[in-house]
Design a protein around this motif. Structure first.
Motif, PDB file in Angstrom:
ATOM      1  N   LEU A  37      -4.650  -0.625  -3.239  1.00 21.59           N
ATOM      2  CA  LEU A  37      -6.036  -0.236  -2.968  1.00 21.59           C
ATOM      3  C   LEU A  37      -6.099   1.168  -2.375  1.00 21.59           C
ATOM      4  O   LEU A  37      -7.000   1.945  -2.674  1.00 21.59           O
ATOM      5  CB  LEU A  37      -6.694  -1.241  -2.014  1.00 21.59           C
ATOM      6  CG  LEU A  37      -7.013  -2.624  -2.585  1.00 21.59           C
ATOM      7  CD1 LEU A  37      -7.573  -3.531  -1.486  1.00 21.59           C
ATOM      8  CD2 LEU A  37      -7.989  -2.535  -3.747  1.00 21.59           C
ATOM      9  N   VAL A  38      -5.124   1.507  -1.523  1.00 21.50           N
ATOM     10  CA  VAL A  38      -5.094   2.817  -0.866  1.00 21.50           C
ATOM     11  C   VAL A  38      -3.723   3.444  -1.086  1.00 21.50           C
ATOM     12  O   VAL A  38      -2.694   2.780  -0.932  1.00 21.50           O
ATOM     13  CB  VAL A  38      -5.376   2.697   0.644  1.00 21.50           C
ATOM     14  CG1 VAL A  38      -5.403   4.080   1.292  1.00 21.50           C
ATOM     15  CG2 VAL A  38      -6.690   1.978   0.893  1.00 21.50           C
ATOM     16  N   SER A  46      -0.451   3.479   7.875  1.00 23.32           N
ATOM     17  CA  SER A  46      -0.587   2.308   8.741  1.00 23.32           C
ATOM     18  C   SER A  46      -1.718   1.457   8.186  1.00 23.32           C
ATOM     19  O   SER A  46      -2.568   1.931   7.418  1.00 23.32           O
ATOM     20  CB  SER A  46      -0.884   2.711  10.192  1.00 23.32           C
ATOM     21  OG  SER A  46      -2.179   3.275  10.294  1.00 23.32           O
ATOM     22  N   LEU A  47      -1.758   0.193   8.590  1.00 17.89           N
ATOM     23  CA  LEU A  47      -2.843  -0.688   8.168  1.00 17.89           C
ATOM     24  C   LEU A  47      -4.182  -0.190   8.696  1.00 17.89           C
ATOM     25  O   LEU A  47      -5.209  -0.308   8.014  1.00 17.89           O
ATOM     26  CB  LEU A  47      -2.578  -2.113   8.649  1.00 17.89           C
ATOM     27  CG  LEU A  47      -1.373  -2.816   8.006  1.00 17.89           C
ATOM     28  CD1 LEU A  47      -1.081  -4.133   8.719  1.00 17.89           C
ATOM     29  CD2 LEU A  47      -1.620  -3.079   6.519  1.00 17.89           C
ATOM     30  N   ALA A  48      -4.174   0.381   9.898  1.00 18.06           N
ATOM     31  CA  ALA A  48      -5.414   0.921  10.468  1.00 18.06           C
ATOM     32  C   ALA A  48      -5.918   2.095   9.640  1.00 18.06           C
ATOM     33  O   ALA A  48      -7.124   2.229   9.399  1.00 18.06           O
ATOM     34  CB  ALA A  48      -5.186   1.345  11.915  1.00 18.06           C
ATOM     35  N   LEU A  49      -4.997   2.957   9.200  1.00 19.69           N
ATOM     36  CA  LEU A  49      -5.398   4.094   8.364  1.00 19.69           C
ATOM     37  C   LEU A  49      -5.982   3.613   7.044  1.00 19.69           C
ATOM     38  O   LEU A  49      -6.995   4.164   6.566  1.00 19.69           O
ATOM     39  CB  LEU A  49      -4.192   5.003   8.113  1.00 19.69           C
ATOM     40  CG  LEU A  49      -4.444   6.230   7.229  1.00 19.69           C
ATOM     41  CD1 LEU A  49      -5.509   7.135   7.850  1.00 19.69           C
ATOM     42  CD2 LEU A  49      -3.147   7.015   7.012  1.00 19.69           C
ATOM     43  N   PRO A  85       0.745   4.391  -5.882  1.00 20.17           N
ATOM     44  CA  PRO A  85      -0.499   5.165  -5.939  1.00 20.17           C
ATOM     45  C   PRO A  85      -1.683   4.265  -5.632  1.00 20.17           C
ATOM     46  O   PRO A  85      -1.598   3.040  -5.745  1.00 20.17           O
ATOM     47  CB  PRO A  85      -0.539   5.677  -7.380  1.00 20.17           C
ATOM     48  CG  PRO A  85       0.285   4.686  -8.150  1.00 20.17           C
ATOM     49  CD  PRO A  85       1.366   4.217  -7.204  1.00 20.17           C
ATOM     50  N   GLY A  86      -2.798   4.884  -5.241  1.00 22.07           N
ATOM     51  CA  GLY A  86      -3.931   4.092  -4.797  1.00 22.07           C
ATOM     52  C   GLY A  86      -5.199   4.284  -5.601  1.00 22.07           C
ATOM     53  O   GLY A  86      -5.407   5.325  -6.236  1.00 22.07           O
ATOM     54  N   LEU A  87      -6.033   3.264  -5.564  1.00 23.91           N
ATOM     55  CA  LEU A  87      -7.365   3.346  -6.155  1.00 23.91           C
ATOM     56  C   LEU A  87      -8.209   4.359  -5.382  1.00 23.91           C
ATOM     57  O   LEU A  87      -9.073   5.027  -5.943  1.00 23.91           O
ATOM     58  CB  LEU A  87      -8.018   1.965  -6.113  1.00 23.91           C
ATOM     59  CG  LEU A  87      -9.400   1.793  -6.746  1.00 23.91           C
ATOM     60  CD1 LEU A  87      -9.325   2.044  -8.239  1.00 23.91           C
ATOM     61  CD2 LEU A  87      -9.929   0.390  -6.482  1.00 23.91           C
ATOM     62  N   THR A  88      -7.952   4.473  -4.079  1.00 26.98           N
ATOM     63  CA  THR A  88      -8.569   5.486  -3.242  1.00 26.98           C
ATOM     64  C   THR A  88      -7.523   5.993  -2.274  1.00 26.98           C
ATOM     65  O   THR A  88      -6.422   5.444  -2.183  1.00 26.98           O
ATOM     66  CB  THR A  88      -9.788   4.917  -2.485  1.00 26.98           C
ATOM     67  OG1 THR A  88     -10.418   5.966  -1.760  1.00 26.98           O
ATOM     68  CG2 THR A  88      -9.371   3.832  -1.508  1.00 26.98           C
ATOM     69  N   GLY A  89      -7.858   7.046  -1.546  1.00 29.24           N
ATOM     70  CA  GLY A  89      -6.896   7.615  -0.605  1.00 29.24           C
ATOM     71  C   GLY A  89      -7.543   8.727   0.198  1.00 29.24           C
ATOM     72  O   GLY A  89      -8.756   8.952   0.141  1.00 29.24           O
ATOM     73  N   LEU A  90      -6.724   9.448   0.960  1.00 26.92           N
ATOM     74  CA  LEU A  90      -7.246  10.563   1.745  1.00 26.92           C
ATOM     75  C   LEU A  90      -7.878  11.620   0.849  1.00 26.92           C
ATOM     76  O   LEU A  90      -8.855  12.265   1.227  1.00 26.92           O
ATOM     77  CB  LEU A  90      -6.121  11.187   2.581  1.00 26.92           C
ATOM     78  CG  LEU A  90      -5.637  10.376   3.785  1.00 26.92           C
ATOM     79  CD1 LEU A  90      -4.439  11.046   4.434  1.00 26.92           C
ATOM     80  CD2 LEU A  90      -6.754  10.210   4.800  1.00 26.92           C
TER      81      LEU A  90
END
Length: 492
Positions: free
Chosen positions: A413-414, A470-473, A439-444
């Motif tokens: 997902l991220v 991190s999971l929080a990020l 790789p992610g569906l979304t990211g920074l």
């Protein structure tokens, strides 16, 4: 102060006062914002507890004062006490990153534990209601309220208000980098108002990037006490020996200034950084990036469960979009393309088709129109994009089929943006670190501008995610993705 017909109760961050200092107005808005947060948390706790008490207490009116009233009042005191003890109202974290919400969550969790132990000790049969309904409801309401307050604060900061005046002290090159970053991200609340360099020599007529050079590095404490800076940002410079840094910390005692020392290591933060004291020497310990282990297992479970839920939720929309794509232009509803995933393994990515059939073959003809940065190929007004495709791209709806890639494990997902094989083939050793994670569906990159980002910035963001994951990020990125998609910035 009145802005656009609205009275602003928070004064500017820096404003001359009779005694010539600039510190008091900044402290005033900080105190008012802190009071607003405390009032918000208190009101949210009271409203939730009262609502639950009225609803469930009405069913047992005879014992309300004896049983429900005591539990309601005790829960309110316990929650507010936990927030105070857990430093969830500390000015240093309010409006700053994820730490504010971490402290809020830890405090409410502590209140839950104490409430559970108290209920067991008192053998109360109604304690489950307050543990599993009241406190989770308080958590949701307080977090939403704090988020809305933060949005307001960030808006004020983008307009130049509610900023902490900063004195930057270090080499011109590192101070320049700090000034650039604070101007680019004003929502963080820093504004460099003064600079101290090694010898205080004039640069650009006594200014560095438009900020006045107010003295030498040896003058820092004196300038803070004279001008009331709220933050002293110490950037790398050969002048800063351990003895001089310690002496500066001593000289700042008694002032309202917070001393912040920038480490030599850049782009490494979050859970990887730990400060240890060994033989009286403060050491910055940098742990290895987490590419395996329990947290990665949790991430994998969240990916698949989240993808399943989102596919069920969006299935009607996806069916409608598939139909519109087919009706709008000749060809199938989906577009398949080879991309490079974790450890360089290729996979087939799924997207809704947004271009005319055979668009890839026509790419060479548009080479001179390329507006993409670095290795990316992007054309803002690409003639190959269909009418439906332009709408799908603007709101990232074309990427919904990638949820199937997440479900099958080739994506997350991220994560970093999934590159094309020809892109990854041109990667240097540093950039190839993007391939250490899925790789992610979304990211920074998705929440920071997408295609509008310079290539170097896009790479920096992906590498930052790999280093500091991190999971929080992930949670923060998923939350901010919704706003980025709605705004459609950088999507074309």
């Amino acid at each position: 102060m009145r802005q656009g017909g609205v009275v602003n109760s928070f004064p500017p961050a820096r404003q001359q006062v009779p005694n010539g200092t600039i510190g008091q107005p900044a402290a005033a808005w900080e105190q008012r914002y802190r009071r607003a947060v405390i009032t918000s948390d208190t009101a949210a706790t009271f409203v939730v507890v009262t609502a639950i008490g009225e609803f469930f207490g009405a069913r047992d009116a005879a014992n309300w004062h004896e049983k429900w009233g005591i539990l309601a009042f005790g829960t309110e005191l316990l929650v507010l006490g936990a927030l105070a003890v857990g430093r969830a109202w500390a000015p240093a974290v309010l409006g700053q990153g994820a730490e504010e919400f971490r402290r809020l969550g830890r405090s409410l969790f502590a209140a839950t534990v104490v409430l559970a132990l108290g209920g067991i000790a008192l053998t109360s049969r109604n304690i489950k209601l307050w543990i599993f309904v009241a406190i989770p409801a308080i958590a949701v309401v307080t977090m939403i309220a704090r988020y809305l307050l933060r949005l307001w604060l960030h808006k004020q900061r983008k307009e130049g208000r509610c900023l902490r005046p900063v004195l930057a002290a270090g080499s011109p090159a590192t101070v320049h980098d700090l000034i650039t970053r604070t101007r680019k991200f004003p929502h963080l609340g820093w504004r460099v108002d003064g600079v101290c360099t090694t010898d205080g020599s004039e640069i650009d007529g006594g200014h560095l990037d438009g900020v006045p050079i107010v003295g030498q590095l040896s003058d820092v404490a004196q300038r803070v006490r004279r001008d009331g800076y709220r933050v002293v940002a110490v950037t790398p410079d050969a002048h800063w020996s351990p003895d001089r840094l310690q002496r500066l910390a001593w000289n700042l005692e008694g002032s309202d200034a917070e001393m912040v020392v920038a480490p030599v290591l850049m782009e490494v933060a979050g859970p990887r950084l730990h400060v240890d004291a060994v033989l009286g020497i403060p050491l910055l310990r940098v742990s290895m990036p987490a590419f395996t282990g329990g947290r990665r297992a949790v991430k994998a479970v969240v990916d698949r469960v989240g993808a399943t839920i989102l596919l069920l939720l969006f299935s009607p929309l996806m069916a409608l979009v598939a139909l519109l794509v087919v009706l709008d232009s000749r060809g199938g509803a989906f577009y398949r393309q080879r991309r490079v995933g974790k450890d360089g393994r290729e996979f087939t990515i799924l997207k809704f088709r947004t271009m005319v059939t055979g668009a890839h073959a026509a790419r060479a003809e548009l080479a001179e129109l390329n507006e993409g940065a670095g290795l990316l190929f992007k054309v803002r007004r690409d003639p190959r994009v269909t009418r439906v495709g332009s709408v799908l791209r603007r709101y990232s709806i074309d990427e919904l089929p990638q949820l199937f890639n997440v479900l099958t494990g080739s994506m997350s997902l991220v994560g970093p943006r999934p590159p094309l094989p020809e892109e990854s083939a041109a990667y240097g050793p540093d950039i190839r670190r993007r391939l250490l994670v899925k790789p992610g569906l979304t990211g920074l990159w998705q929440i920071s501008g997408r295609s509008d980002l310079p290539w170097e910035e896009a790479v920096r963001l992906d590498l930052r995610y790999v280093e500091d994951w991190s999971l929080a990020l992930d949670t923060v990125i998923l939350w901010k993705t919704l706003r980025a998609v709605l705004h459609g910035q950088g999507a074309y």
